[in-house]
Design a protein around this motif. Structure first.
Motif, PDB file in Angstrom:
ATOM      1  N   ARG A 215       6.967   5.230   9.540  1.00 51.16           N
ATOM      2  CA  ARG A 215       7.035   5.089   8.083  1.00 51.16           C
ATOM      3  C   ARG A 215       8.211   4.605   7.545  1.00 51.16           C
ATOM      4  O   ARG A 215       8.286   3.862   6.415  1.00 51.16           O
TER       5      ARG A 215
ATOM      6  N   MET B   9       0.807   6.837   3.870  1.00 52.85           N
ATOM      7  CA  MET B   9       1.070   8.551   3.951  1.00 52.85           C
ATOM      8  C   MET B   9       1.071   8.940   5.629  1.00 52.85           C
ATOM      9  O   MET B   9       0.507   7.879   5.976  1.00 52.85           O
TER      10      MET B   9
ATOM     11  N   HIS C  88      -4.926  -2.872   2.586  1.00 54.93           N
ATOM     12  CA  HIS C  88      -5.547  -1.726   2.085  1.00 54.93           C
ATOM     13  C   HIS C  88      -4.648  -1.009   0.988  1.00 54.93           C
ATOM     14  O   HIS C  88      -3.505  -0.984   1.223  1.00 54.93           O
ATOM     15  N   PRO C  89      -5.105  -0.514  -0.107  1.00 50.23           N
ATOM     16  CA  PRO C  89      -4.388  -0.026  -1.279  1.00 50.23           C
ATOM     17  C   PRO C  89      -3.947   1.384  -0.677  1.00 50.23           C
ATOM     18  O   PRO C  89      -2.646   1.738  -1.164  1.00 50.23           O
ATOM     19  N   ARG C  90      -4.492   2.165   0.086  1.00 44.83           N
ATOM     20  CA  ARG C  90      -4.138   3.636   0.463  1.00 44.83           C
ATOM     21  C   ARG C  90      -4.362   3.766   1.881  1.00 44.83           C
ATOM     22  O   ARG C  90      -5.539   3.509   2.525  1.00 44.83           O
TER      23      ARG C  90
ATOM     24  N   THR D   9      -9.290   6.324   1.698  1.00 42.95           N
ATOM     25  CA  THR D   9      -8.077   6.100   2.656  1.00 42.95           C
ATOM     26  C   THR D   9      -8.284   5.332   4.083  1.00 42.95           C
ATOM     27  O   THR D   9      -9.372   5.796   4.798  1.00 42.95           O
ATOM     28  N   TYR D  10      -7.564   4.511   4.093  1.00 42.64           N
ATOM     29  CA  TYR D  10      -7.656   3.897   5.518  1.00 42.64           C
ATOM     30  C   TYR D  10      -6.933   4.314   6.505  1.00 42.64           C
ATOM     31  O   TYR D  10      -5.605   4.572   6.311  1.00 42.64           O
ATOM     32  N   ARG D  11      -7.392   4.811   7.526  1.00 43.01           N
ATOM     33  CA  ARG D  11      -6.628   5.757   8.535  1.00 43.01           C
ATOM     34  C   ARG D  11      -6.489   5.077   9.815  1.00 43.01           C
ATOM     35  O   ARG D  11      -7.286   4.331  10.179  1.00 43.01           O
TER      36      ARG D  11
ATOM     37  N   ALA E 171       0.715  -1.409  -0.082  1.00 37.92           N
ATOM     38  CA  ALA E 171       0.194  -0.097  -0.091  1.00 37.92           C
ATOM     39  C   ALA E 171       0.913   1.398   0.111  1.00 37.92           C
ATOM     40  O   ALA E 171       2.101   1.231   0.554  1.00 37.92           O
ATOM     41  N   THR E 172       0.356   2.314  -0.594  1.00 37.26           N
ATOM     42  CA  THR E 172       0.767   3.627  -0.404  1.00 37.26           C
ATOM     43  C   THR E 172       0.601   3.995   1.250  1.00 37.26           C
ATOM     44  O   THR E 172      -0.541   4.164   1.684  1.00 37.26           O
TER      45      THR E 172
ATOM     46  N   SER F 268      -8.788  13.378   5.243  1.00 34.00           N
ATOM     47  CA  SER F 268      -8.283  12.433   4.421  1.00 34.00           C
ATOM     48  C   SER F 268      -9.053  12.243   3.114  1.00 34.00           C
ATOM     49  O   SER F 268     -10.356  12.449   3.150  1.00 34.00           O
TER      50      SER F 268
ATOM     51  N   GLU G 259      -3.166   5.802   5.629  1.00 33.90           N
ATOM     52  CA  GLU G 259      -2.561   7.039   6.289  1.00 33.90           C
ATOM     53  C   GLU G 259      -2.335   6.624   7.885  1.00 33.90           C
ATOM     54  O   GLU G 259      -3.414   6.214   8.523  1.00 33.90           O
TER      55      GLU G 259
END
Length: 117
Positions: A109, A5, A88-90, A17-19, A2-3, A13, A92
């Motif tokens: 990170r 951030m 999850h693909p995205r 976006t999965y937070r 996943a990316t 967000s 945070e």
């Protein structure tokens, strides 16, 4: 992968976006609804002793990061974080600290990216 951030929990967000909240303590003055957190992994945050020692003092950040990486080694919560990110693909990693450059999410990170700093 996943990316991943970083964002302050007080900021919104982009949709989809999965937070993941990575603070050990719930953010001051923020309701659970307004936080829009999908997962709170309090145990992935730094220990209370380390968090208090650091005190968000930038000059202590390198030592804080070193000690925090040690805490993450073999941590079940860190394994849970990696599993959640993989699902999850995205993603945070959200945090409450005012300093966007010197906090546990930055260390997480970097460790996840393999740089470990």
């Amino acid at each position: 992968m996943a990316t991943v951030m970083l964002r302050r929990v007080y900021d919104s967000s982009p949709a989809g976006t999965y937070r993941i909240l990575v603070d050990r303590v719930w953010p001051r003055g923020l309701s659970k609804d307004h936080a829009a957190v999908d997962l709170w992994l309090r145990d992935v945050g730094p220990s209370t002793e380390l968090r208090k020692w650091f005190g968000h003092e930038p000059e202590r950040f390198e030592e804080f990061a070193r000690r925090y990486r040690e805490e993450l080694e073999g941590s079940a919560a860190f394994g849970e974080l990696k599993d959640a990110i993989a699902a999850h693909p995205r993603v945070e990693l959200v945090y409450s600290a005012r300093d966007e450059d010197h906090n546990q999410a930055v260390v997480l990170r970097d460790v996840l990216a393999g740089s470990g700093r």
